[in-house]
Every structure is written in structure tokens, then in C-alpha cells.
Enzyme design. Structure first.
Site, short mmCIF file in Angstrom:
data_model
loop_
_atom_site.label_atom_id
_atom_site.label_comp_id
_atom_site.label_asym_id
_atom_site.label_seq_id
_atom_site.Cartn_x
_atom_site.Cartn_y
_atom_site.Cartn_z
CG HIS A 156 14.59 39.57 -15.17
ND1 HIS A 156 15.34 39.42 -14.03
CD2 HIS A 156 15.22 38.85 -16.13
CE1 HIS A 156 16.39 38.66 -14.29
NE2 HIS A 156 16.34 38.30 -15.56
CB SER A 277 -14.65 49.65 -5.97
OG SER A 277 -14.48 50.85 -5.24
CE LYS A 283 -10.41 48.72 -9.37
NZ LYS A 283 -10.00 49.10 -8.00
CD GLU A 290 -6.40 41.67 -4.87
OE1 GLU A 290 -7.15 41.98 -3.93
OE2 GLU A 290 -6.17 42.42 -5.84
#
Length: 464
Positions: A156, A277, A283, A290
Site C-alpha cells: 500500500h 529543469s 533539479k 518517466e
């Protein structure tokens, strides 16, 4: 030159050609189409349709085209042909003249394209199988170098029980091994030759279909001509293999995105598979992961699209079935890309042992061990479960892990707790207590790593 132009006096409209012509995408099957034509020319000679001299000329001309196809030098840019079959025949006719017009005797584009696409799928299964073994090898190497690292296991998305990081990597080894076996199964069912089935009813020429199948590299000929020209199960199976494997890739990517986040910090990814970024200089984004996760839906769409296309089609061939190729070819390409980049991502992973250890200790994962300890002291499990839960609530209120509570504090909840509780609350004890096949103890993990290494070595030894 339309291969079907016999009864037509007028040409096709430009709009019709936009939806009908497939040369823009089926040209990637040039090698398979030409190879199939070489074998068909031999079958026609064996059936007495071609003389030995005619077959020799045809095979020489086709071999020249095959050499160009394999070298990537066939030029499709100026062709007006509608598909790869017409293109090959036109090129052959330009070289040999009317003798090339004999090649299509007894054959239909229906059995021809079914043969071409099976050959194309077979060729790409070999590539994809190699890709999968590469991912398994990268995961196995990651597991081998992280056997001593303990981090939280999750259910979970909540910290559950500690496991070895190697155990996580080995879980995906099992998934990708199943992907290999699924490809093998799909290949076994795909490995039958439609050539010689004609448009739908077979051919009147006495060609040897078993010999054709053998020379094409198939196990045997398809046994029903209606099924042979209208079957696309082999494409659907390949797309299902791709979809299942992409789902595994996506789940692995999701895990690693989370593990790489600032909130977890379990792993660091290499610069080569991350990006920055345009606004925030600090970043370092896991873009490769992704994109792997994102492409999963694209592959699923190809499977769903072909299922919907096929569901209402009557026997035998229907032009709808031309829609089998673009989606499947794109899915294979995306799967191949994702498997390839997965290897680069896995090779770049650096696991932060200290951060993993801290996280495993903070999740009160040893609460189950405390309950088991109480059971060993004669307390019923349900009661022990309640006691352990109460101890966790107290530890949280004190901002301490269970193992830092004193005996006196623990005895608030049960008088049977003694000093001997502390060894069983340590991370290594929690993990190594599960010292059975499939468990996360050091021995079964080491054995699993060894088995995975042996699997990879055996697979790589048989690859061309």
C-alpha cells in the site's frame, strides 16, 4: 502498377490511395517479402511452372534486391506502388522483363503478406529476446552488488517489512524471465507458414508446402487456408507479450522514481539518463524512467486497437487487417527502446546503503518480530499482535524506534518481555530470519543471484 488492375479501366483517387497504400510502412518488410519470393520461385520450379533457367534468373534478381534491402539501399522515395509486394515485382520486372510476371503464379497477396509479417515478427522476437536478457543481466548485476543493503519493503506504499535491495531487483528478474518464456511460447505458435494458401482456398499448383515451410524457417505449413490468410493471433500474442513486459517496465520505473525521490533517497541515477529543469538549477529529473512508464500506455493502445479491429471480421482476408502493422511495428520499436534504456538506467544506479538502513529502521517493521517473540513466550498471536501495536504507538509518541525502548518501557505492555528481545528487533535478524526459498535472507538471496547469473550465461551462450 496495381497488382489487381485487371478488371479496372480507371485509376484510384488520391484520397483512396492515402488510406489504401501501405508502402509507407510495409516497406520495412522488404527483406522478408523478397526472401519469401525466392522460396516461392523454387516451389514454382518444383511444381513445373518455371524452368530451371527461369527460376535461376528470378532468384538472381531477387537476391540482388535482397542484398540492397539488407544494406538499406532500396529507394522507395519515388515509387508509385501501393505496397511492398508491388514494389518488389516492379523492381524485378524493370530488371528481368516479363519473366518477373511469372513469379506471382499461384500466390496471393493474402498468403504473401501473412508470410511476410510472420517472418518479420520472428526476426524481431529474436531481437527482443536479446533485449530482455540484457535487462535481466543488468538487474542481476545490481542484485549482486547490493546483497548487503537492507531497505523498506512496501505494501500500500507504506513501509511494511525490511528486505534486501537485491531481493527487490530479483523480483523484476522473475518478471522479465516470464517475458522471455512468453516470447518463446508466442514464437512456437507463430512458427507456421501460410505460403501456398493463396487468397483463401489454397492453390491449384502442386507446390510442396512442407518444403516451403522448411526453407522459410517455419516448423510446418498452416493446415487450413481460410485460417492461414485471416489469422492475426500471432500479432496479438506479440502485442500481449509487449504489453505485459511494458507493464513490468512501468512498475519498475515507478519503483525507481520513488526510490530516487528526495523523500526516499534510496538510489541515485546517472547523469546520462536524467535531465534538469529550465527554471530550477537544482533539479535532476528521472526522465528516462518517466518516459518508460509513459510509453506503456502507447503499447497497450496498439494491442487494444488490433483486438477491436479483429473482433468483428468475417473469414477470410479483409482490408481492415492492413491495420495490423503500424501499431505492432510501433509497439515493437517502443518496447525495444525501453528495454535498451532500462539497461542504461540500471547500470547507472548507485544505492545509498546508509539512507536505506535508516528508512528500514524508521518504519517499525520489527513490530511483527515483537509479536512473534511474544508468541514464543506463550502468548496467543492475536493478543501478541495487540501488544505489539500498543508498543508501536508508544514508541511513536516517544519519537523512538522499538529497539531503543528500554525493557521497563516495553514491560508496560507485557511482563514477559526481557533483554533477549533486542537481538530479534535488529534489522539483520528481521531479514535473515526469512531464510527459506523465495525469502529475503542472505542465503536464499545469494542463491537466487547465482541462479540468475546462470540463467543469463545460458541465454547469452545461445544468442546468435
Amino acid at each position: 502498377m496495381a497488382l489487381w488492375g485487371g478488371r479496372f479501366s480507371g485509376g484510384s483517387s488520391n484520397m483512396f490511395r492515402q488510406v489504401n497504400d501501405s508502402i509507407g510502412f510495409d516497406q520495412v518488410m522488404a527483406s522478408q517479402d523478397i526472401f519469401g519470393s525466392i522460396i516461392w520461385s523454387r516451389a514454382l520450379q518444383g511444381a513445373g511452372v518455371l524452368t530451371a533457367d527461369e527460376q535461376t534468373q528470378l532468384e538472381a534478381g531477387l537476391q540482388s534486391l535482397l542484398d540492397q534491402a539488407q544494406a538499406g539501399t532500396l529507394d522507395f522515395s519515388q515509387t508509385q506502388e501501393e505496397d511492398i509486394h508491388a514494389f518488389v515485382e516492379a523492381e524485378l520486372t524493370a530488371t528481368l522483363g516479363d519473366i518477373a510476371r511469372k513469379l506471382h503464379t499461384g500466390r496471393s497477396r493474402n498468403d504473401q503478406v501473412a508470410t511476410d509479417f510472420r517472418l518479420w515478427c520472428k526476426d524481431h522476437i529474436a531481437m527482443l529476446r536479446t533485449d530482455l536478457v540484457g535487462v535481466i543481466a543488468a538487474l542481476t548485476e545490481l542484485a549482486a552488488r547490493s546483497q548487503d543493503i537492507i531497505f523498506p519493503g512496501y505494501t500500500h506504499l507504506q513501509r511494511a517489512q525490511p528486505v534486501r535491495f537485491a531481493h527487490w531487483a530479483l523480483a523484476y528478474v522473475e518478471m522479465f524471465k516470464r517475458d522471455v518464456s512468453r516470447l518463446d511460447d508466442a514464437l512456437a505458435r507463430m512458427n507456421f507458414s501460410p505460403l501456398g494458401c493463396g487468397a483463401l482456398a489454397g492453390t491449384t499448383y502442386p507446390v510442396d508446402r512442407q518444403a516451403i515451410a522448411d526453407q522459410l524457417g517455419f516448423t510446418a505449413p498452416c493446415t487450413n487456408s481460410l485460417d492461414a490468410v485471416s489469422d492475426r493471433d500471432f500479432v496479438l500474442e506479440l502485442l500481449f507479450c509487449a504489453s505485459t513486459s511494458m507493464m513490468h517496465i512501468s512498475r519498475m520505473a515507478e519503483d525507481m522514481i520513488f526510490y530516487n525521490s528526495g523523500e526516499s533517497g534510496f538510489i541515485q541515477l546517472g547523469d546520462a539518463v536524467t535531465s534538469g529543469s529550465s527554471l530550477m538549477p537544482q533539479k535532476k529529473n528521472p526522465d528516462a524512467l518517466e518516459l518508460m512508464r509513459g510509453k506503456c500506455g502507447r503499447v497497450f493502445g496498439s494491442l487494444q486497437g488490433l483486438l477491436v479491429t479483429m473482433k468483428g471480421l468475417p473469414l477470410a482476408y479483409n482490408k481492415d487487417m492492413q491495420e495490423d502493422k503500424e501499431g505492432a511495428m510501433d509497439a515493437v520499436t517502443q518496447w525495444h527502446i525501453c528495454l535498451s534504456i532500462a539497461v542504461e538506467v540500471l547500470d547507472s544506479v548507485v544505492v545509498d546503503k546508509e539512507r536505506c538502513q535508516q528508512a528500514a529502521q524508521q518504519g517499525y517493521a520489527n513490530a511483527t518480530e515483537l509479536a512473534d517473540y511474544l508468541v514464543d513466550k506463550g502468548i496467543p498471536f492475536r493478543t501478541a499482535h495487540d501488544i505489539s501495536g500498543q508498543a508501536v504507538v508508544f514508541a511513536i509518541s516517544q519519537h523512538k524506534p522499538l529497539e531503543e525502548l528500554s525493557v521497563a518501557e516495553l514491560q508496560q505492555f507485557s511482563a514477559v518481555i526481557e533483554e533477549d528481545v533486542y537481538p530479534i528487533l535488529q534489522l539483520e535478524y528481521l531479514v535473515d530470519k526469512r531464510n527459506i526459498l523465495g525469502g529475503t535472507g542472505i542465503e536464499p538471496v545469494a542463491q537466487a543471484v547465482s541462479a540468475a547469473q546462470q540463467f543469463v550465461a545460458a541465454q547469452q551462450a545461445t544468442q546468435p
